[in-house]
Write an enzyme that holds these catalytic residues in place. Structure first.
Site, mmCIF file in Angstrom:
data_model
loop_
_atom_site.group_PDB
_atom_site.id
_atom_site.type_symbol
_atom_site.label_atom_id
_atom_site.label_comp_id
_atom_site.label_asym_id
_atom_site.label_seq_id
_atom_site.Cartn_x
_atom_site.Cartn_y
_atom_site.Cartn_z
ATOM 1 N N ASP A 1 5.080 1.049 -8.263
ATOM 2 C CA ASP A 1 5.239 0.661 -6.862
ATOM 3 C C ASP A 1 5.527 1.946 -6.091
ATOM 4 O OD1 ASP A 1 5.782 -0.524 -4.455
ATOM 5 O OD2 ASP A 1 7.555 -1.632 -5.126
ATOM 6 N N GLU B 1 12.893 3.294 -2.632
ATOM 7 C CA GLU B 1 12.147 3.331 -1.373
ATOM 8 C C GLU B 1 13.098 3.309 -0.196
ATOM 9 O OE1 GLU B 1 9.722 -0.154 -0.380
ATOM 10 O OE2 GLU B 1 10.815 -1.318 -1.875
ATOM 11 N N HIS C 1 14.528 -1.505 -5.431
ATOM 12 C CA HIS C 1 14.748 -2.642 -6.328
ATOM 13 C C HIS C 1 14.389 -2.278 -7.761
ATOM 14 C CE1 HIS C 1 10.323 -3.058 -6.010
ATOM 15 N NE2 HIS C 1 10.528 -2.771 -4.735
ATOM 16 N N HIS D 1 10.278 -7.494 -8.021
ATOM 17 C CA HIS D 1 11.694 -7.438 -7.639
ATOM 18 C C HIS D 1 12.481 -8.144 -8.739
ATOM 19 C CE1 HIS D 1 11.371 -6.312 -3.168
ATOM 20 N NE2 HIS D 1 10.143 -6.256 -3.663
ATOM 21 N N GLU E 1 8.221 5.926 -1.084
ATOM 22 C CA GLU E 1 8.687 5.199 -2.270
ATOM 23 C C GLU E 1 8.099 5.793 -3.538
ATOM 24 O OE1 GLU E 1 8.693 0.527 -3.800
ATOM 25 O OE2 GLU E 1 7.185 1.216 -2.351
ATOM 26 N N ASP F 1 1.330 1.167 1.202
ATOM 27 C CA ASP F 1 2.165 0.749 0.063
ATOM 28 C C ASP F 1 1.276 -0.042 -0.895
ATOM 29 O OD1 ASP F 1 4.100 -0.175 -1.669
ATOM 30 O OD2 ASP F 1 5.410 -0.982 -0.119
#
Length: 451
Positions: free
Chosen positions: A235, A337, A304, A312, A432, A224
């Site tokens: 992300d 994700e 998120h 976030h 994700e 990640d």
């Protein structure tokens, strides 16, 4: 559109393509004249000039093929290279900044998906198209970060093998990210520490200095990592397994993430996305050592929303039914994700902490400890509200930081994010993507040929 990558072609590119088509037609006309013996000296001179233009067009075509081999979405690469005319391709390992590969400064568009039902009008709305034109600079910056992510993860697949030390894996990955994005303080760089969580560790694990953990054949590894340009964050995560017995777990989570992406959109309730993800995730099971395990959504992990320099940003996208009924809105960025587990499907904080982040909009606090004050100044200057790793502090000369960091956490100006772990003996997988809810369509920014 939902299963294809559609290029974003600017007016200048369209004009150029029209000129080239005119050249092709003119060449055909000249050839006909030559066949009947009426070619003049002037037309011969014109033909030489036109042949040069056709040669340039062929060069752009070659570049498109190279970009495809680099994992760039096909249509997006074609759009970008159509107006660059450059034949550069990435090295192995990657050493050429992405901005040098796309010399026209326009980066590949991700996967574009049409909105459904009441929002289907957006696809052809002139007003919405104009809104996107005004935001092109923002879109282009985050697409640059996405292209860096695609090229770096292509490289990572070649080195993430049993026997590599996790600290070597993350150092190689992060060095490649910094090079390809032309790291420049807070203007461009790594968005957060690289997560290399294995087996029952679901998230937030990156090796601290001195960690000697080595990747093994039977490990399930979640990679990640994030990139950013001017705070616009990509992300994106994926799972690697070497023993094929873990394929059902990895593929179940991949399908669940794609389900979340498909269901997301303007005016969609977040709780509805979670219900759809859980239904898909928990329709799968896996057999390990003669025992069948249901694959569970990890109910206290979620996707998120993302804001500039804030990973976030406030809204959560659950991966189980329930959750908030808040709707997604136009212009928002989201990390979709999902995590699937063979354990309890519930994680807790455990192990040594490596991830830290300055608290966004934290109340004012008086920092009295001089060493803590110096460390906070370093954090503000180099990371601001982006997440950072303890080993980054070590490399920057802030090696004696443990007590100072603890003091900043106690004051509430910095937050610690320890590894999140399911029960011992279980396995967790993760996928994700970052999406953008554009006015005319949903763009899966980080989509590539790999996933």
């Amino acid at each position: 559109m939902s299963d294809k990558e559609i290029p974003k072609v600017d007016p200048a590119t369209n004009k150029k393509e029209e000129e080239e088509e005119d050249d092709d037609s003119a060449d055909e006309s000249t050839t006909n004249e030559k066949a009947v013996g009426v070619e003049s000296a002037a037309s011969g001179e014109a033909k030489k000039k036109k042949k040069k233009k056709k040669k340039k067009k062929s060069t752009a075509s070659t570049t498109t093929t190279e970009n495809n081999s680099n994992g760039t979405p096909t249509a997006a690469a074609a759009a970008a290279t159509a107006s660059t005319g450059t034949a550069k391709e990435q090295t192995t390992p990657p050493t050429i900044p992405v901005s040098d590969l796309f010399s026209n400064g326009i980066f590949p568009v991700g996967e574009e998906c049409e909105y459904k039902n009441d929002n289907s009008y957006r696809t052809t709305s002139a007003e919405k198209k104009e809104s996107e034109r005004l935001d092109f600079t923002l879109y282009n910056e985050v697409r640059q970060a996405a292209e860096v992510h695609r090229q770096v993860r292509k490289y990572v697949h070649t080195i993430a093998k049993p026997g590599i030390a996790l600290i070597d894996l993350v150092e190689n990955l992060e060095n490649a990210s910094r090079t390809l994005i032309k790291a420049n303080g807070l203007k461009a760089g790594i968005a957060f520490p690289t997560g290399v969580s294995i087996n029952n560790i679901a998230a937030h694990y990156t090796p601290n200095t001195g960690d000697k953990t080595v990747l093994k054949y039977d490990d399930v590894l979640k990679i990640d990592f994030g990139t950013h340009v001017n705070g616009h964050i990509i992300d994106c995560a994926f799972t690697v397994n070497f023993n094929p017995k873990f394929d059902p777990l990895r593929l179940a989570v991949k399908e669940a993430t794609n389900t979340g992406i498909r269901e997301a959109g303007i005016d969609v309730r977040l709780c509805d996305i979670g219900a759809a993800i859980q239904e898909v995730m928990e329709s799968h099971e896996i057999e390990l050592n003669g025992k069948v395990y249901p694959i569970k959504s990890v109910r206290n992990l979620n996707g998120h929303s993302i804001a500039p320099y804030v990973i976030h940003a406030g809204k959560t996208v659950p991966i189980v039914k329930g959750g908030e009924g808040t709707k997604m809105e136009e212009g928002e960025f989201y990390a979709i994700e999902t995590f699937g587990s063979t354990g309890k499907g519930f994680v807790q904080e455990d192990l040594e902490c490596s991830h830290y982040m300055k608290v966004h909009n934290a109340p004012h606090a008086t920092i009295r400890l001089q060493r803590a004050k110096q460390l906070f100044q370093h954090i503000n200057k180099n990371y601001d509200t982006l997440c950072f790793a303890r080993r980054w502090l070590d490399k920057a000369g802030e090696d004696k930081h443990i007590l100072a960091l603890k003091n900043l956490c106690e004051l509430g100006v910095v937050a610690a994010y320890p590894p999140l772990v399911d029960i011992k003996g279980s396995y967790v997988a993760q996928y994700e993507h970052t999406i953008l809810l554009r006015p005319t369509c949903k763009e899966v920014l980080s989509r590539g040929s790999d996933y």
